[in-house]
Design an enzyme around this catalytic site. Structure first.
Site, PDB file in Angstrom:
ATOM      1  N   CYS A 225      30.429  28.368  53.549  1.00 39.33           N
ATOM      2  CA  CYS A 225      29.504  27.244  53.780  1.00 39.33           C
ATOM      3  C   CYS A 225      30.186  25.953  54.204  1.00 39.33           C
ATOM      4  O   CYS A 225      29.552  25.108  54.830  1.00 39.33           O
ATOM      5  CB  CYS A 225      28.726  26.948  52.517  1.00 39.33           C
ATOM      6  SG  CYS A 225      27.524  28.194  52.166  1.00 39.33           S
TER       7      CYS A 225
ATOM      8  N   GLU B  95      23.147  41.946  37.367  1.00 38.94           N
ATOM      9  CA  GLU B  95      22.669  42.989  38.289  1.00 38.94           C
ATOM     10  C   GLU B  95      23.828  43.943  38.616  1.00 38.94           C
ATOM     11  O   GLU B  95      23.676  45.167  38.602  1.00 38.94           O
ATOM     12  CB  GLU B  95      22.130  42.350  39.581  1.00 38.94           C
ATOM     13  CG  GLU B  95      21.601  43.377  40.577  1.00 38.94           C
ATOM     14  CD  GLU B  95      21.198  42.768  41.918  1.00 38.94           C
ATOM     15  OE1 GLU B  95      21.291  41.540  42.094  1.00 38.94           O
ATOM     16  OE2 GLU B  95      20.814  43.558  42.816  1.00 38.94           O
TER      17      GLU B  95
ATOM     18  N   LYS C  35      19.199  28.335  56.447  1.00 37.34           N
ATOM     19  CA  LYS C  35      18.387  28.054  55.256  1.00 37.34           C
ATOM     20  C   LYS C  35      17.014  27.495  55.634  1.00 37.34           C
ATOM     21  O   LYS C  35      16.076  27.553  54.852  1.00 37.34           O
ATOM     22  CB  LYS C  35      19.115  27.095  54.324  1.00 37.34           C
ATOM     23  CG  LYS C  35      20.429  27.661  53.818  1.00 37.34           C
ATOM     24  CD  LYS C  35      20.559  27.598  52.323  1.00 37.34           C
ATOM     25  CE  LYS C  35      21.753  28.378  51.822  1.00 37.34           C
ATOM     26  NZ  LYS C  35      21.403  29.568  51.069  1.00 37.34           N
TER      27      LYS C  35
ATOM     28  N   CYS D 163      23.577  35.428  49.149  1.00 35.91           N
ATOM     29  CA  CYS D 163      23.204  34.004  49.172  1.00 35.91           C
ATOM     30  C   CYS D 163      23.305  33.375  50.553  1.00 35.91           C
ATOM     31  O   CYS D 163      22.806  32.279  50.762  1.00 35.91           O
ATOM     32  CB  CYS D 163      23.970  33.200  48.135  1.00 35.91           C
ATOM     33  SG  CYS D 163      25.681  33.573  48.034  1.00 35.91           S
TER      34      CYS D 163
ATOM     35  N   SER E  39      22.453  42.479  46.907  1.00 38.55           N
ATOM     36  CA  SER E  39      21.904  41.999  45.636  1.00 38.55           C
ATOM     37  C   SER E  39      20.475  41.546  45.901  1.00 38.55           C
ATOM     38  O   SER E  39      20.172  41.022  46.979  1.00 38.55           O
ATOM     39  CB  SER E  39      22.747  40.822  45.139  1.00 38.55           C
ATOM     40  OG  SER E  39      22.000  40.055  44.227  1.00 38.55           O
TER      41      SER E  39
ATOM     42  N   GLU F  56      23.108  37.711  39.294  1.00 39.67           N
ATOM     43  CA  GLU F  56      23.860  38.640  40.148  1.00 39.67           C
ATOM     44  C   GLU F  56      24.925  39.380  39.336  1.00 39.67           C
ATOM     45  O   GLU F  56      25.169  40.571  39.543  1.00 39.67           O
ATOM     46  CB  GLU F  56      24.497  37.839  41.288  1.00 39.67           C
ATOM     47  CG  GLU F  56      25.022  38.691  42.425  1.00 39.67           C
ATOM     48  CD  GLU F  56      25.246  37.853  43.683  1.00 39.67           C
ATOM     49  OE1 GLU F  56      24.259  37.414  44.284  1.00 39.67           O
ATOM     50  OE2 GLU F  56      26.404  37.635  44.049  1.00 39.67           O
TER      51      GLU F  56
ATOM     52  N   GLU G 180       8.879  36.573  51.462  1.00 41.82           N
ATOM     53  CA  GLU G 180       9.493  37.286  50.323  1.00 41.82           C
ATOM     54  C   GLU G 180      10.039  36.311  49.276  1.00 41.82           C
ATOM     55  O   GLU G 180      10.302  36.698  48.142  1.00 41.82           O
ATOM     56  CB  GLU G 180      10.679  38.161  50.783  1.00 41.82           C
ATOM     57  CG  GLU G 180      10.360  39.237  51.801  1.00 41.82           C
ATOM     58  CD  GLU G 180      10.488  38.746  53.238  1.00 41.82           C
ATOM     59  OE1 GLU G 180      10.449  37.513  53.465  1.00 41.82           O
ATOM     60  OE2 GLU G 180      10.610  39.594  54.136  1.00 41.82           O
TER      61      GLU G 180
ATOM     62  N   GLU H 153      15.166  30.591  55.825  1.00 43.52           N
ATOM     63  CA  GLU H 153      15.111  31.259  54.514  1.00 43.52           C
ATOM     64  C   GLU H 153      13.977  30.697  53.656  1.00 43.52           C
ATOM     65  O   GLU H 153      13.270  31.434  52.970  1.00 43.52           O
ATOM     66  CB  GLU H 153      16.453  31.050  53.804  1.00 43.52           C
ATOM     67  CG  GLU H 153      16.548  31.715  52.438  1.00 43.52           C
ATOM     68  CD  GLU H 153      17.811  31.293  51.695  1.00 43.52           C
ATOM     69  OE1 GLU H 153      18.216  30.120  51.788  1.00 43.52           O
ATOM     70  OE2 GLU H 153      18.386  32.157  51.001  1.00 43.52           O
TER      71      GLU H 153
HETATM   72 FE1  HC1 Z   1      26.090  27.663  50.470  1.00 41.59          FE
HETATM   73 FE2  HC1 Z   1      24.877  28.517  48.446  1.00 41.59          FE
HETATM   74  S1  HC1 Z   1      27.133  28.205  48.581  1.00 41.59           S
HETATM   75  S2  HC1 Z   1      24.787  29.530  50.495  1.00 41.59           S
HETATM   76  O1  HC1 Z   1      27.348  28.989  50.999  1.00 41.59           O
HETATM   77  O2  HC1 Z   1      25.054  30.248  47.606  1.00 41.59           O
HETATM   78  O3  HC1 Z   1      24.387  26.696  52.714  1.00 41.59           O
HETATM   79  O4  HC1 Z   1      27.369  24.933  50.182  1.00 41.59           O
HETATM   80  O5  HC1 Z   1      24.062  25.918  49.137  1.00 41.59           O
HETATM   81  O6  HC1 Z   1      21.821  28.347  48.161  1.00 41.59           O
HETATM   82  O7  HC1 Z   1      25.091  27.043  45.767  1.00 41.59           O
HETATM   83  C1  HC1 Z   1      25.139  26.995  51.925  1.00 41.59           C
HETATM   84  C2  HC1 Z   1      26.923  25.920  50.392  1.00 41.59           C
HETATM   85  C3  HC1 Z   1      24.713  26.847  49.309  1.00 41.59           C
HETATM   86  C4  HC1 Z   1      22.981  28.447  48.252  1.00 41.59           C
HETATM   87  C5  HC1 Z   1      24.961  27.587  46.770  1.00 41.59           C
END
Ligand code: HC1
Ligand code: SF4
Length: 506
Positions: free
Chosen positions: A434, A212, A288, A229, A249, A209, A296, A291
């Site tokens: 998170c 990028e 998640k 993320c 991103s 990132e 994709e 996700e």
């Molecule tokens: Fe998160 Fe991440 S910080 S998104 O906020 O970018 O869920 O903890 O795991 O993948 O590293 C959540 C937390 C996590 C991702 C990372």
């Protein structure tokens, strides 16, 4: 005026109200996901509700199990409206509202549709405030146990940064207790073949990132660039601002990156067919779960992450396996290939952490030196909009950090109107980031109403781990350097793009 809150009349009235709620509530408490952690159960106990005083007709329930992350069961709903308020005020979405009248009243998305058929971002903030079992995550524990018992499967687990700051709460520890070592020990006792930290994936994300962003700055690419993320945020922007998708991103989130590395480099080095590897991500997040199944995000015909357990589900797994968590000694993550992580990776779990981690690397690259500046205090904190202007050489970077969609919306409207002053924005779907994800341990209403800042307490646990680590910048992680040298080439290389980047759908 003297108000008596514990007179016979007052106690009778309180008990009567609870009895009326209970009369239209499903009574399968023993098998309910909130058994022993239900605010209605607690009220019944406190007020001495001992019988089903108004047993009789029940309203027609809805069970929605279609969306990847969230289950809605209105037979448990007490119509308190906390979820309605949260979705409307915190996320500015208003997915949930009241429908019908009287006995038929229900909390539901429009026309009682499934979460899968409306613009729900799957953040799970409604779950966190639900006092009963009406809203909860879609559990995946059984898939994990199945994989652990399959001799053909090599089961690799990774833990998100924010999990360590909250898991202890499920075992009676105070909010903000960091339990990294105990968590690793518990995962090894459960029987995972390998225990990694998503923080390695976070360091990898910063490399991809960060470069990028530098590329976009140099080549007049789309700015401001926005972090990608948080999958709840990605769902939101796809639904609500599809015209802004070029600002995101293209990086996958850290746990998806680590999943892709496990099923490629790790599989090759260990001579295991990636189809025999089962990757489990322990996440503070409900989105998640969706996700990991996005087409994709696939790099081959199989998924790179096979199951996502929330922090709450991990606690259940540990209890199911009869592990005495509180008494466990600390253990270390497995060290081969992806065992090292920097402080930058740890702070991803708190709002502002991704931006700070990115700045630690981007500033060094732009200045061509190892800068002494590591702590970017202006982007820290769990409330509101944070912004900062950073001067590196003759370049000035303007950055902003927001969490929750009600706070993100004005920034997005500015981008849409072409008046955004920023180069780089971090957006996280959940208030506080998170550490307050929709899969974190419940913080009951008494604690919330007392004004205790539980988000701050959890964030503090992460910043403490950051300062205690010898490496605090992602690009200084020696295993990350080795991974680029031996496998990925340069950040943003073709190979890196194939494995670590994604795209979005309108
Ligand atoms: Fe998160 Fe991440 S910080 S998104 O906020 O970018 O869920 O903890 O795991 O993948 O590293 C959540 C937390 C996590 C991702 C990372
Ligand atoms: Fe609203 Fe988030 Fe709940 Fe969906 S998951 S209904 S967006 S609070």
């Amino acid at each position: 005026m003297v108000i008596k809150t514990n007179s016979q009349r007052a106690l009778d009235a309180r008990r009567r109200v609870v009895e009326l709620i209970v009369s239209n509530h499903s009574k399968d408490c023993l098998s309910c996901i909130r058994n022993t952690n239900c605010e209605l159960q607690r009220l019944c106990q406190e007020l001495g509700v001992r019988e089903d005083a108004f047993a009789g007709e029940k309203s027609e329930p809805t069970f929605d199990t279609v969306s990847p992350g969230i289950v809605r069961n209105t037979s448990k709903c007490v119509l308190c409206g906390r979820c309605v308020e949260t979705c409307t005020k915190v996320q500015g979405l208003g997915i949930l509202g009241y429908m019908n009248r009287g006995f038929k009243t229900k909390v539901a998305p429009i026309y009682d549709k499934s979460f899968a058929d409306v613009n729900c971002m799957q953040c799970g903030q409604c779950i966190n405030v639900c006092p009963v079992g009406a809203l909860h995550e879609k559990e995946e524990i059984h898939y994990v146990i199945e994989a652990l018992n399959d001799p053909q499967k090599h089961v690799v687990v990774q833990t998100a940064p924010a999990v360590r700051a909250a898991l202890g709460e499920e075992f009676g520890m105070s909010i903000g207790t960091r339990v990294t070592g105990k968590m690793v020990h518990a995962l090894k006792l459960v029987g995972f073949d390998k225990v990694y930290d998503t923080n390695f994936g976070a360091d990898l994300t910063i490399m991809e990132e960060g470069y990028e962003f530098l590329g976009r700055l140099k080549n007049q690419g789309t700015l401001p660039m926005i972090t990608s993320c948080s999958p709840g945020w990605v769902n939101y922007v796809e639904h609500e601002y599809p015209d802004l998708l070029d600002h995101l991103s293209t990086c996958k989130s850290p746990h998806m990156m680590l999943g892709a590395m496990v099923k490629s480099v790790y599989a090759q080095k260990n001579g295991i067919d990636p189809r025999d590897i089962f990757v489990v991500s322990i996440m503070p997040c409900v989105a998640k779960k969706g996700e990991k199944i996005r087409p994709e995000n696939k790099t081959a015909e199989y998924q790179d992450v096979d199951a996502v357990l929330t922090t709450r589900e991990l606690a259940k797994l540990i209890k199911m396996f009869g592990i005495n968590f509180r008494d466990l000694k600390d253990d270390d993550f497995d060290q081969d290939l992806f065992g090292e992580y920097s402080g930058a990776g740890v702070i991803f779990g708190a709002s502002g952490g991704v931006m700070e981690a990115a700045l630690r690397t981007v500033a060094d690259v732009m200045a061509h030196e190892d800068l002494s500046m590591i702590d970017y205090y202006a982007v820290r904190g769990v409330e509101g909009v944070k912004e900062s202007t950073i001067k590196i050489g003759d370049q000035t970077l303007k950055v902003a950090v927001v969490q929750s969609m009600s706070l993100a919306k004005p920034l997005l409207d500015d981008i849409r109107a072409g008046v955004s002053p920023y180069h780089f924005i971090e957006i996280m779907g959940c208030p506080g980031g998170c550490i307050n994800g929709g899969g974190q341990p419940y913080v009951n209403a008494t604690i919330r109403n007392n004004g205790f800042d539980f988000k701050q307490a959890r964030a503090k646990a992460l910043y403490e781990e950051d300062v205690a680590l010898p490496v605090r910048k992602s690009h200084k992680n020696s295993q990350i350097q080795e991974l680029y040298k031996s496998y990925l080439g340069e950040p943003n290389s073709e190979k890196a793009h194939h494995l670590l980047h994604t795209h979005y759908s309108k």
